[in-house]
Design a protein around this motif. Sequence first.
Motif, PDB file in Angstrom:
ATOM      1  N   LEU A 170      -4.771  -6.581  42.796  1.00 16.49           N
ATOM      2  CA  LEU A 170      -5.042  -5.259  43.356  1.00 16.49           C
ATOM      3  C   LEU A 170      -3.758  -4.594  43.810  1.00 16.49           C
ATOM      4  N   ARG A 171      -2.913  -5.341  44.546  1.00 16.78           N
ATOM      5  CA  ARG A 171      -1.692  -4.751  45.098  1.00 16.78           C
ATOM      6  C   ARG A 171      -0.686  -4.360  44.032  1.00 16.78           C
ATOM      7  N   ASN A 172      -0.812  -4.919  42.844  1.00 16.98           N
ATOM      8  CA  ASN A 172       0.091  -4.562  41.745  1.00 16.98           C
ATOM      9  C   ASN A 172      -0.456  -3.454  40.856  1.00 16.98           C
ATOM     10  N   SER A 173      -1.686  -2.990  41.129  1.00 17.79           N
ATOM     11  CA  SER A 173      -2.312  -1.978  40.279  1.00 17.79           C
ATOM     12  C   SER A 173      -1.753  -0.595  40.571  1.00 17.79           C
ATOM     13  N   ALA A 174      -1.790   0.271  39.567  1.00 16.13           N
ATOM     14  CA  ALA A 174      -1.301   1.650  39.729  1.00 16.13           C
ATOM     15  C   ALA A 174      -2.146   2.403  40.752  1.00 16.13           C
ATOM     16  N   LYS A 175      -3.452   2.139  40.759  1.00 19.90           N
ATOM     17  CA  LYS A 175      -4.349   2.802  41.712  1.00 19.90           C
ATOM     18  C   LYS A 175      -3.936   2.488  43.144  1.00 19.90           C
ATOM     19  N   ARG A 201      -0.935   1.444  44.231  1.00 14.51           N
ATOM     20  CA  ARG A 201       0.368   2.022  44.558  1.00 14.51           C
ATOM     21  C   ARG A 201       0.250   3.504  44.871  1.00 14.51           C
ATOM     22  N   ALA A 202      -0.635   4.206  44.115  1.00 16.80           N
ATOM     23  CA  ALA A 202      -0.844   5.633  44.369  1.00 16.80           C
ATOM     24  C   ALA A 202      -1.483   5.843  45.739  1.00 16.80           C
ATOM     25  N   LEU A 203      -2.463   5.015  46.082  1.00 18.94           N
ATOM     26  CA  LEU A 203      -3.120   5.130  47.385  1.00 18.94           C
ATOM     27  C   LEU A 203      -2.139   4.814  48.508  1.00 18.94           C
ATOM     28  N   LEU A 204      -1.330   3.779  48.307  1.00 19.76           N
ATOM     29  CA  LEU A 204      -0.339   3.407  49.319  1.00 19.76           C
ATOM     30  C   LEU A 204       0.619   4.564  49.585  1.00 19.76           C
ATOM     31  N   ALA A 205       1.061   5.213  48.528  1.00 21.31           N
ATOM     32  CA  ALA A 205       1.975   6.360  48.685  1.00 21.31           C
ATOM     33  C   ALA A 205       1.295   7.490  49.435  1.00 21.31           C
ATOM     34  N   SER A 206       0.015   7.728  49.143  1.00 20.30           N
ATOM     35  CA  SER A 206      -0.729   8.793  49.806  1.00 20.30           C
ATOM     36  C   SER A 206      -0.901   8.496  51.291  1.00 20.30           C
ATOM     37  N   LEU A 224     -17.969  -1.771  54.802  1.00 21.01           N
ATOM     38  CA  LEU A 224     -18.804  -1.369  53.669  1.00 21.01           C
ATOM     39  C   LEU A 224     -17.995  -0.664  52.593  1.00 21.01           C
ATOM     40  N   ASP A 225     -17.058   0.158  53.018  1.00 25.64           N
ATOM     41  CA  ASP A 225     -16.275   0.929  52.055  1.00 25.64           C
ATOM     42  C   ASP A 225     -14.878   1.170  52.611  1.00 25.64           C
ATOM     43  N   GLY A 226     -13.851   0.942  51.782  1.00 21.57           N
ATOM     44  CA  GLY A 226     -12.484   1.188  52.217  1.00 21.57           C
ATOM     45  C   GLY A 226     -11.585  -0.023  52.138  1.00 21.57           C
ATOM     46  N   HIS A 227     -11.943  -1.007  51.301  1.00 22.46           N
ATOM     47  CA  HIS A 227     -11.156  -2.229  51.199  1.00 22.46           C
ATOM     48  C   HIS A 227      -9.719  -1.974  50.742  1.00 22.46           C
ATOM     49  N   VAL A 228      -9.556  -1.068  49.777  1.00 23.57           N
ATOM     50  CA  VAL A 228      -8.209  -0.783  49.267  1.00 23.57           C
ATOM     51  C   VAL A 228      -7.382  -0.075  50.336  1.00 23.57           C
ATOM     52  N   ARG A 229      -8.024   0.814  51.092  1.00 29.13           N
ATOM     53  CA  ARG A 229      -7.327   1.517  52.163  1.00 29.13           C
ATOM     54  C   ARG A 229      -6.876   0.538  53.250  1.00 29.13           C
TER      55      ARG A 229
END
Length: 293
Positions: A32-37, A39-44, A67-72
């Motif tokens: 997950l941490r290496n995915s483009a999605k 990296r884009a979220l991290l930058a945002s 429930l929602d927001g694991h990537v965040r």
Amino acid sequence: MTPSSLKAAFEFEGTVVPLDKLLPTRGGGEKLRNSAKYRALLASVREVGIVEPLSVFPQKGGKFLLLDGHVRVEALRELGITEVLCLIAKQDEGYTYNQKVNRIAPVQANRMILKALDAGVSEERIAKALNLSPQTVRGNRHLLQGVCREAVELLRDKHVAHGTFTLLKKVKPLRQMEMAEIMVAAGNYTATYARALVMTTGKDQLVDPEDPKKIPGVKPEDLARLEHETRVQEKDFRVLDETYNEQVMALTIARGYLRPLIDNGRVVRYLSQNRREFLTEFQRIVESTALEG
């Protein structure tokens, strides 16, 4: 249903929750941490913070089920942030809310970027927020320039490859509209498909008729024949697309009429003795699953 019978799914006021109080329902991991999605979220998150609060459900001991927001959450942990605003759900919903969200299409993203640029937001800040290069953001200024308004409208909510817009600019507006209609009907918005449509476009519809159309290993005369055959197929395809719904409706009505006939023993006996070919086709129509759903 009356307004009083409607119940809110979340508490109206958000609550700040420490990250160590959150109980994830799925893992993250290195992939997950290496995915483009990601990296884009991290930058945002780094540039503008959390725009959409997390969704959580209270548990015993002051914990909260995420429930929602694991990537965040992964992004917040990487940035060293220890707490986040959450919406408290009143029921433990067993699905990810983001699955119900339609991802933004390139045309819509382009309009948002242009609006931000017009509002005075710098290209560099937009690039950081979206994890893009400033050159990419700068290129968005001209992404749709040269593409007619009608074609843009047809593709406004489609996930069109950026290279497709570049290829659309090689043909005149009328052909742009034709190509957009074909791509929508086929559900194919790739640059490869768009290139094939450009290659089979007549010279009179090219912006630069003198620009030679070349396919490695294909002779000019073969390309000309391919162009003609493809144009004929395009015409047939558009006609089929225009009449498809009408034909499906007619077939659905016919099947509804035939079903009780096939259930009638006397009718079946007569057809089997006198019109067996009709009986075979009627049964095929009635038993067809192509119209289901």
